[in-house]
Design a protein around this motif. Structure first.
Motif, PDB file in Angstrom:
ATOM      1  N   UNK A 161       0.801  -1.216   0.000  1.00  0.00           N
ATOM      2  CA  UNK A 161       0.000   0.000   0.000  1.00  0.00           C
ATOM      3  C   UNK A 161       0.839   1.274   0.000  1.00  0.00           C
ATOM      4  N   UNK A 162       1.946   1.290   0.719  1.00  0.00           N
ATOM      5  CA  UNK A 162       2.707   2.522   0.839  1.00  0.00           C
ATOM      6  C   UNK A 162       3.885   2.599  -0.132  1.00  0.00           C
ATOM      7  N   UNK A 163       4.410   1.458  -0.568  1.00  0.00           N
ATOM      8  CA  UNK A 163       5.537   1.462  -1.491  1.00  0.00           C
ATOM      9  C   UNK A 163       5.249   2.156  -2.809  1.00  0.00           C
ATOM     10  N   UNK A 164       4.152   1.816  -3.520  1.00  0.00           N
ATOM     11  CA  UNK A 164       3.863   2.500  -4.793  1.00  0.00           C
ATOM     12  C   UNK A 164       3.660   3.992  -4.630  1.00  0.00           C
ATOM     13  N   UNK A 165       3.098   4.405  -3.498  1.00  0.00           N
ATOM     14  CA  UNK A 165       2.887   5.832  -3.264  1.00  0.00           C
ATOM     15  C   UNK A 165       4.229   6.546  -3.133  1.00  0.00           C
ATOM     16  N   UNK A 166       5.147   5.949  -2.378  1.00  0.00           N
ATOM     17  CA  UNK A 166       6.468   6.556  -2.208  1.00  0.00           C
ATOM     18  C   UNK A 166       7.248   6.567  -3.517  1.00  0.00           C
ATOM     19  N   UNK A 167       7.121   5.494  -4.317  1.00  0.00           N
ATOM     20  CA  UNK A 167       7.901   5.406  -5.554  1.00  0.00           C
ATOM     21  C   UNK A 167       7.490   6.451  -6.577  1.00  0.00           C
ATOM     22  N   UNK A 168       6.369   7.151  -6.346  1.00  0.00           N
ATOM     23  CA  UNK A 168       5.996   8.262  -7.222  1.00  0.00           C
ATOM     24  C   UNK A 168       6.905   9.457  -7.025  1.00  0.00           C
ATOM     25  N   UNK A 169       7.485   9.582  -5.846  1.00  0.00           N
ATOM     26  CA  UNK A 169       8.204  10.795  -5.477  1.00  0.00           C
ATOM     27  C   UNK A 169       9.717  10.625  -5.458  1.00  0.00           C
ATOM     28  N   UNK A 170      10.217   9.382  -5.507  1.00  0.00           N
ATOM     29  CA  UNK A 170      11.663   9.177  -5.518  1.00  0.00           C
ATOM     30  C   UNK A 170      12.011   8.209  -6.638  1.00  0.00           C
ATOM     31  N   UNK A 171      13.258   8.201  -7.046  1.00  0.00           N
ATOM     32  CA  UNK A 171      13.709   7.328  -8.126  1.00  0.00           C
ATOM     33  C   UNK A 171      13.766   5.883  -7.645  1.00  0.00           C
ATOM     34  N   UNK A 172      13.826   4.961  -8.606  1.00  0.00           N
ATOM     35  CA  UNK A 172      13.953   3.546  -8.255  1.00  0.00           C
ATOM     36  C   UNK A 172      15.226   3.299  -7.443  1.00  0.00           C
ATOM     37  N   UNK A 173      16.300   3.969  -7.840  1.00  0.00           N
ATOM     38  CA  UNK A 173      17.571   3.799  -7.124  1.00  0.00           C
ATOM     39  C   UNK A 173      17.433   4.242  -5.671  1.00  0.00           C
ATOM     40  N   UNK A 174      16.786   5.387  -5.462  1.00  0.00           N
ATOM     41  CA  UNK A 174      16.595   5.877  -4.090  1.00  0.00           C
ATOM     42  C   UNK A 174      15.703   4.939  -3.290  1.00  0.00           C
ATOM     43  N   UNK A 175      14.685   4.372  -3.947  1.00  0.00           N
ATOM     44  CA  UNK A 175      13.798   3.435  -3.271  1.00  0.00           C
ATOM     45  C   UNK A 175      14.593   2.218  -2.786  1.00  0.00           C
ATOM     46  N   UNK A 179      15.226   1.030   1.013  1.00  0.00           N
ATOM     47  CA  UNK A 179      14.722  -0.267   1.460  1.00  0.00           C
ATOM     48  C   UNK A 179      15.855  -1.138   2.002  1.00  0.00           C
ATOM     49  N   UNK A 180      16.915  -1.314   1.213  1.00  0.00           N
ATOM     50  CA  UNK A 180      18.011  -2.192   1.640  1.00  0.00           C
ATOM     51  C   UNK A 180      18.812  -1.560   2.775  1.00  0.00           C
ATOM     52  N   UNK A 181      19.053  -0.253   2.688  1.00  0.00           N
ATOM     53  CA  UNK A 181      19.830   0.409   3.730  1.00  0.00           C
ATOM     54  C   UNK A 181      19.128   0.400   5.071  1.00  0.00           C
ATOM     55  N   UNK A 182      17.853   0.782   5.089  1.00  0.00           N
ATOM     56  CA  UNK A 182      17.112   0.806   6.353  1.00  0.00           C
ATOM     57  C   UNK A 182      16.917  -0.606   6.896  1.00  0.00           C
ATOM     58  N   UNK A 183      16.674  -1.578   5.990  1.00  0.00           N
ATOM     59  CA  UNK A 183      16.498  -2.958   6.437  1.00  0.00           C
ATOM     60  C   UNK A 183      17.751  -3.513   7.090  1.00  0.00           C
ATOM     61  N   UNK A 184      18.907  -3.244   6.467  1.00  0.00           N
ATOM     62  CA  UNK A 184      20.171  -3.754   7.009  1.00  0.00           C
ATOM     63  C   UNK A 184      20.531  -3.079   8.327  1.00  0.00           C
ATOM     64  N   UNK A 206      11.218  -7.913   6.739  1.00  0.00           N
ATOM     65  CA  UNK A 206      11.327  -6.583   6.129  1.00  0.00           C
ATOM     66  C   UNK A 206      10.654  -5.508   6.973  1.00  0.00           C
ATOM     67  N   UNK A 207      10.402  -5.796   8.250  1.00  0.00           N
ATOM     68  CA  UNK A 207       9.674  -4.839   9.086  1.00  0.00           C
ATOM     69  C   UNK A 207      10.387  -3.501   9.199  1.00  0.00           C
ATOM     70  N   UNK A 208      11.705  -3.526   9.384  1.00  0.00           N
ATOM     71  CA  UNK A 208      12.451  -2.286   9.503  1.00  0.00           C
ATOM     72  C   UNK A 208      12.352  -1.451   8.242  1.00  0.00           C
ATOM     73  N   UNK A 209      12.480  -2.102   7.079  1.00  0.00           N
ATOM     74  CA  UNK A 209      12.377  -1.398   5.803  1.00  0.00           C
ATOM     75  C   UNK A 209      10.954  -0.904   5.566  1.00  0.00           C
ATOM     76  N   UNK A 210       9.970  -1.722   5.931  1.00  0.00           N
ATOM     77  CA  UNK A 210       8.566  -1.330   5.748  1.00  0.00           C
ATOM     78  C   UNK A 210       8.231  -0.105   6.590  1.00  0.00           C
ATOM     79  N   UNK A 211       8.737  -0.067   7.812  1.00  0.00           N
ATOM     80  CA  UNK A 211       8.473   1.086   8.682  1.00  0.00           C
ATOM     81  C   UNK A 211       9.263   2.307   8.232  1.00  0.00           C
ATOM     82  N   UNK A 212      10.378   2.100   7.547  1.00  0.00           N
ATOM     83  CA  UNK A 212      11.089   3.236   6.969  1.00  0.00           C
ATOM     84  C   UNK A 212      10.220   3.888   5.894  1.00  0.00           C
TER      85      UNK A 212
END
Length: 315
Positions: A161-175, A179-184, A206-212
């Motif tokens: 639900x929230x990933x597609x909304x965020x991907x409208x505003x940032x590049x795929x690379x930033x996404x 995701x990987x940085x916050x998850x790790x 992926x809880x940490x990345x999802x909450x990011x």
């Protein structure tokens, strides 16, 4: 009646921008007339305005080989096929990898049990553990691995639900970096908290990345209307604040892993998301819709299939 995001005029039949999700009157309906945050996607994305004429001679053999391989696959590899849901859409790629990893976990467990092999092998592949934090690959494989079907389903819902909304505003690379940085980082934080508390359990999910992701959207649009448990309406900041308070109390009380839940990872992921959201808010002119929506986007387009559009989300 709806209000234009630019001039505030009340409209009976407003226009909704499919690039930024904003609501506009007839005068400001075009992306260039409301300083659309999605216009960066129009700046020759991936060279779509390049005919490739000069490169065609050199790349024809390579393209031919690629087409031959694709034609032998047992499914449609075009934009209208199954891969159309993940091509150019990091959210659905993440979800696909999460579910494929879960299948791999089940298969690995089956093989280990069938061959009476030590579970240490399983942990060294999928689990970030306090005993072996130096296994760098587990910093990332543990993000996609999950401890059970409900764990996977819950994280999938948040990201869906929230990933597609965020991907409208940032590049795929930033996404992907988020995701990987916050998850790790969230996983490593959970491991160090467990070491401090004397715990021995590993970290997956992926809880940490999802909450990011949730944290970023909270900063960008704190009053976004969401439906907790699918039927309890509330602004997004209330939902996020609830997660933050619970995690903070448990981590502060020395129960960062209480109930086999990575509360420290939740808290760190959320903090990373809030910080990145504040950065975006200060550096980019981003307009967001006032409710979470689904639909309105084809494969490779803004949000992709099932992305932001009509409808409401469950949180």
């Amino acid at each position: 009646m709806a209000k234009c995001d630019v001039c505030g005029q009340q409209e009976n039949m407003p226009y909704e921008c499919r690039h930024c999700g904003g609501t506009h009157c007839g005068e400001h309906r075009l992306p260039e007339n409301h300083d659309c945050s999605g216009l960066h996607d129009w700046n020759d994305p991936k060279g779509v305005f390049n005919s490739g004429f000069d490169d065609s001679v050199n790349s024809s053999a390579e393209a031919s080989t690629t087409e031959k391989i694709a034609s032998k696959l047992p499914f449609n590899t075009g934009s209208s096929g199954v891969l159309g849901y993940v091509r150019g859409n990091p959210t659905y790629t993440v979800l696909l990898l999460m579910w494929l990893t879960f299948v791999a976990q089940i298969m690995t467990e089956f093989v280990l049990v069938a061959t009476s092999t030590s579970a240490i092998i399983y942990d060294s592949i999928f689990v970030l553990t306090p005993q072996n934090p130096e296994y760098v690959w587990t910093w990332f494989t543990s993000i996609f691995a999950h401890g059970g079907i409900m764990h996977l389903v819950f994280n999938s819902i948040v990201i869906f639900f929230f990933g597609p909304l965020l991907s409208r505003y940032i590049s795929d690379r930033s996404f992907w970096l988020l995701f990987l940085g916050s998850g790790a980082v969230a996983g490593l934080a959970q491991v160090f908290v467990q070491l401090a508390e004397g715990g021995v359990g590993g970290v997956v999910g992926a809880s940490g990345a999802a909450l990011a992701i949730l944290g970023v959207m909270t900063v960008l649009n704190p009053n976004l209307k969401v439906y907790f448990m699918f039927f309890i309406p509330m602004p997004l900041w209330v939902l996020t604040g609830g997660f933050a308070v619970i995690s903070l109390l448990l981590v502060g009380g020395g129960m960062g892993g209480a109930g086999d839940i990575a509360h420290a990872a939740h808290l760190i992921g959320l903090v990373i998301g809030l910080a990145y959201g504040e950065y975006l808010k200060r550096t980019k002119n981003i307009r967001t819709p006032n409710q979470l929506q689904l639909g309105g986007g084809g494969p490779g387009g803004p949000g992709g299939p099932g992305g932001p559009g009509r409808g409401r989300g469950p949180f």
